[in-house]
Design a protein around this motif. Structure first.
Motif, short mmCIF file in Angstrom:
data_model
loop_
_atom_site.label_atom_id
_atom_site.label_comp_id
_atom_site.label_asym_id
_atom_site.label_seq_id
_atom_site.Cartn_x
_atom_site.Cartn_y
_atom_site.Cartn_z
N THR A 122 0.86 -1.18 0.00
CA THR A 122 0.00 0.00 0.00
C THR A 122 0.89 1.23 0.00
O THR A 122 1.82 1.33 0.82
CB THR A 122 -0.93 0.02 1.23
OG1 THR A 122 -1.77 -1.13 1.19
CG2 THR A 122 -1.79 1.28 1.23
N GLN A 123 0.63 2.15 -0.92
CA GLN A 123 1.40 3.38 -0.97
C GLN A 123 0.57 4.47 -1.64
O GLN A 123 -0.40 4.20 -2.34
CB GLN A 123 2.72 3.19 -1.70
CG GLN A 123 2.59 2.70 -3.13
CD GLN A 123 3.95 2.46 -3.78
OE1 GLN A 123 4.87 3.26 -3.68
NE2 GLN A 123 4.08 1.32 -4.44
N HIS A 124 0.99 5.71 -1.39
CA HIS A 124 0.31 6.85 -2.00
C HIS A 124 0.92 7.14 -3.36
O HIS A 124 2.14 7.25 -3.50
CB HIS A 124 0.43 8.09 -1.11
CG HIS A 124 -0.32 9.27 -1.64
ND1 HIS A 124 0.23 10.18 -2.51
CD2 HIS A 124 -1.61 9.67 -1.46
CE1 HIS A 124 -0.66 11.11 -2.82
NE2 HIS A 124 -1.78 10.81 -2.19
N THR A 137 -3.94 6.85 -2.50
CA THR A 137 -3.45 5.63 -1.87
C THR A 137 -4.08 4.40 -2.51
O THR A 137 -5.30 4.30 -2.62
CB THR A 137 -3.77 5.65 -0.36
OG1 THR A 137 -3.12 6.77 0.24
CG2 THR A 137 -3.27 4.37 0.31
N ILE A 138 -3.23 3.48 -2.95
CA ILE A 138 -3.67 2.27 -3.65
C ILE A 138 -2.98 1.05 -3.02
O ILE A 138 -1.80 1.10 -2.68
CB ILE A 138 -3.32 2.33 -5.15
CG1 ILE A 138 -4.18 3.39 -5.86
CG2 ILE A 138 -3.53 0.97 -5.83
CD1 ILE A 138 -3.86 3.54 -7.33
N THR A 139 -3.74 -0.02 -2.88
CA THR A 139 -3.19 -1.31 -2.50
C THR A 139 -3.11 -2.18 -3.75
O THR A 139 -4.11 -2.35 -4.45
CB THR A 139 -4.05 -2.00 -1.44
OG1 THR A 139 -4.04 -1.22 -0.24
CG2 THR A 139 -3.52 -3.40 -1.12
N ASP A 140 -1.93 -2.68 -4.04
CA ASP A 140 -1.76 -3.51 -5.22
C ASP A 140 -0.63 -4.51 -4.99
O ASP A 140 -0.16 -4.66 -3.86
CB ASP A 140 -1.52 -2.66 -6.47
CG ASP A 140 -0.31 -1.73 -6.35
OD1 ASP A 140 0.40 -1.82 -5.32
OD2 ASP A 140 -0.07 -0.93 -7.27
N GLN A 175 4.03 0.27 2.48
CA GLN A 175 3.65 -0.61 3.58
C GLN A 175 3.34 -1.99 3.01
O GLN A 175 2.51 -2.12 2.11
CB GLN A 175 2.43 -0.07 4.32
CG GLN A 175 2.67 1.25 5.03
CD GLN A 175 1.41 1.76 5.72
OE1 GLN A 175 0.30 1.51 5.26
NE2 GLN A 175 1.59 2.45 6.83
N ARG A 199 -2.52 -10.69 2.23
CA ARG A 199 -3.94 -10.94 2.03
C ARG A 199 -4.14 -12.42 1.72
O ARG A 199 -3.28 -13.06 1.12
CB ARG A 199 -4.48 -10.14 0.84
CG ARG A 199 -4.32 -8.63 0.97
CD ARG A 199 -5.49 -8.02 1.71
NE ARG A 199 -5.45 -6.56 1.58
CZ ARG A 199 -6.35 -5.76 2.12
NH1 ARG A 199 -7.35 -6.25 2.80
NH2 ARG A 199 -6.26 -4.45 1.96
N PRO A 257 -9.71 -4.62 -2.24
CA PRO A 257 -8.34 -4.78 -1.77
C PRO A 257 -7.28 -4.52 -2.82
O PRO A 257 -6.13 -4.33 -2.48
CB PRO A 257 -8.29 -6.25 -1.32
CG PRO A 257 -9.37 -6.92 -2.11
CD PRO A 257 -10.44 -5.89 -2.28
#
Length: 271
Positions: free
Chosen positions: A64-66, A72-75, A145, A149, A169
């Protein structure tokens, strides 16, 4: 009119150069469309990138980062391919830099055009397994971060269950493509993975069938990834997997698969 339906570039002009190592170019081409009309075609000439779906004991590594343009995206872990670098090498490097994980095995999931009408970038997608932890080494300006998952959070077919884990997610299209293609590859070698709510006995029975009847044509490592996602979250399954991973490429590989299948079968018989 072009009979083959292709566009034909006549000339190109770079309006701006910037980004990492000045490798991003805002460019305008003059091109002839399939109908014979010449138009100005603006686009971003950008380096290719990678995304890595790293499986370890039933879970997938996420970051996760901006991002400046999208918030902010989680990928999945990933980044740009350096000039002269092979995409697979970039995948290993980016995974290690962002998460600290060192992958012993990569499987290509192909590539996707990230913005087919406005950018030249292609994202190369990889499945990684057999990862060992180590220190991360993020690039200047990154604040990443890392977390984990479950596979079902990323590949949930039940819309009701998906709504329960909002916000989604995964917010990156290339990462979603990697999840989808990985699901297809795993179904090809082992069928449908155990459902989210399956207990140890049900998961062990499914794992037994894959270990005992694994596809002789497919890469054995794909079978290991399937088993990891099915059984890696159970302590008993993790032990069997660790022993199989240590021996499956050795001289007694067939015996290792037979032992693993027998142990999965024994777990499935417990009452």
């Amino acid at each position: 009119m072009n009979s083959d339906g292709r566009w034909i570039k006549q000339d190109s002009r770079v309006l701006f150069t910037g980004g990492p190592d000045d490798r991003i170019h805002l460019t305008v081409d003059h091109a002839v469309r399939p109908d014979g009309v010449t138009v100005a075609y603006p686009h971003v000439d950008a380096p290719n990138s990678v995304r890595v779906l790293a499986v370890q004991r039933g879970q997938v590594a996420m970051v996760t980062q901006h991002h400046y343009l999208h918030g902010t995206i989680t990928d999945l872990p990933g980044g740009l391919v350096d000039e002269g670098e092979e995409p697979a090498d970039a995948a290993r490097r980016e995974l290690a830099e962002e998460t600290g994980l060192r992958a012993t095995w990569l499987f290509s999931l192909g590539a996707v055009a990230t913005a087919r009408a406005t950018s030249t970038e292609k994202a190369h997608l990889y499945l990684a397994h057999g990862c060992t932890p180590g220190p991360a080494s993020q690039d200047a300006g990154e604040s990443v971060q890392t977390h984990w998952r479950s596979w079902h959070e990323l590949n949930e077919p039940d819309v009701t269950a998906l709504l329960a884990v909002m916000p989604f997610p995964v917010g990156d299209a290339a990462s979603l493509a990697a999840v989808q293609r990985n699901g297809v590859a795993l179904r090809a070698v082992g069928g449908t993975l155990p459902a989210r709510g399956d207990d140890l006995l049900a998961a062990a029975w499914a794992a037994y069938t894959v270990a005992a009847l694994r596809d002789p044509i497919a890469d054995d490592r794909l079978s290991l990834v399937w088993l990891d996602l099915a059984m890696g979250g159970f302590a008993e399954g993790a032990v069997i997997l660790a022993e199989l991973e240590a021996a499956y490429e050795g001289p007694d590989s067939e015996q290792a698969w037979e032992r693993a299948a027998h142990r999965f079968w024994s777990l499935a018989q417990q009452v």
